[in-house]
Scaffold this active site. Structure first.
Site, PDB file in Angstrom:
ATOM      1  N   SER A 165      10.023  19.055  -3.117  1.00  0.00           N
ATOM      2  CA  SER A 165       8.512  18.825  -3.617  1.00  0.00           C
ATOM      3  C   SER A 165       7.689  17.576  -3.199  1.00  0.00           C
ATOM      4  O   SER A 165       6.600  17.454  -3.291  1.00  0.00           O
ATOM      5  CB  SER A 165       8.491  19.289  -5.156  1.00  0.00           C
ATOM      6  OG  SER A 165       8.833  18.179  -5.691  1.00  0.00           O
ATOM      7  N   LYS A 222       8.449  12.837  -9.196  1.00  0.00           N
ATOM      8  CA  LYS A 222       6.984  13.423  -8.868  1.00  0.00           C
ATOM      9  C   LYS A 222       6.077  11.968  -9.207  1.00  0.00           C
ATOM     10  O   LYS A 222       6.470  10.958  -9.337  1.00  0.00           O
ATOM     11  CB  LYS A 222       6.565  14.193 -10.225  1.00  0.00           C
ATOM     12  CG  LYS A 222       7.317  15.649  -9.933  1.00  0.00           C
ATOM     13  CD  LYS A 222       6.926  16.655  -8.657  1.00  0.00           C
ATOM     14  CE  LYS A 222       7.443  17.832  -8.594  1.00  0.00           C
ATOM     15  NZ  LYS A 222       8.979  17.624  -8.500  1.00  0.00           N
TER      16      LYS A 222
END
Length: 211
Positions: free
Chosen positions: A132, A169
């Protein structure tokens, strides 16, 4: 063959310690004994303790490989000096994708040369899995070096803990809401409950080892 003077032997011990510590491979006292052929481990320990007294080494109690170079600058050549690297723990894995179970299994230690954080600030390493954060240059199998912080600035890449699950993230603040943004269009933005969210720290370095 004559006996090597104590001062000369001690300098050789220091050079061995310096080379091994800069390479991120701190030796045990017994390894020092074996390297120099000392009859007893006490002789090796005496040299190391003398180097501590001279301010050339520091000792962390309770660890078999607890010696490190003193925080004073290490002479490289001429007037060029750098601070010695720090050994930081490599702890398990972190997901760069969906949340993954936060596991802190100690895999070893990594040498980190960083002037961006203070000597008393905590750093740790984590292995990455998932894609991701691909477009931020963080790939599966990479190791991220994390500066442990209770909060970070907007836009920082973080390791965040939600319940017992961790992820990596980019953090974005939207009023009272915190969003965790991927760097891959195949993944969705996460909006965890703020009461369940804990920021473990900010990613300050990414390492990749080629086969």
């Amino acid at each position: 063959m004559g006996r090597t003077p104590t001062g000369q032997t001690r300098e050789q011990v220091f050079q061995l310690m310096r080379e091994r510590l800069l390479a991120g491979q701190p030796p045990t006292v017994r390894e020092v004994q074996e390297a120099f052929g000392f009859r007893s481990v006490q002789t090796a320990r005496a040299h190391l303790e003398a180097l501590v007294s001279e301010g050339r080494l520091e000792k962390q109690s309770g660890r078999a490989r607890g010696y490190r170079l003193a925080d004073a600058a290490v002479l490289l050549s001429g007037a060029d000096r750098i601070a010695p690297p720090r050994l930081v723990p490599l702890l398990g894995r972190v997901a760069a994708g969906a949340f993954g179970l936060a596991v802190e299994d100690l895999e070893g230690y990594l040498p980190v040369q960083s002037d961006r954080v203070g000597a008393n600030e905590e750093l740790f390493g984590l292995r990455v899995r998932g894609e991701s954060m691909r477009d931020a240059g963080i790939l599966p199998g990479d190791i991220v070096i994390v500066w442990r912080l209770p909060s970070v600035e907007d836009g920082a890449i973080v390791v965040a803990l939600v319940g017992e699950e961790a992820t990596i993230k980019r953090l974005r603040r939207r009023g009272d809401r915190i969003e965790l943004h991927p760097a891959n269009p195949d993944y969705e933005v996460m909006t965890p409950d703020p009461d369940a969210l804990q920021v473990l720290g900010r990613v300050i370095e990414v390492r990749r080892y080629l086969d």
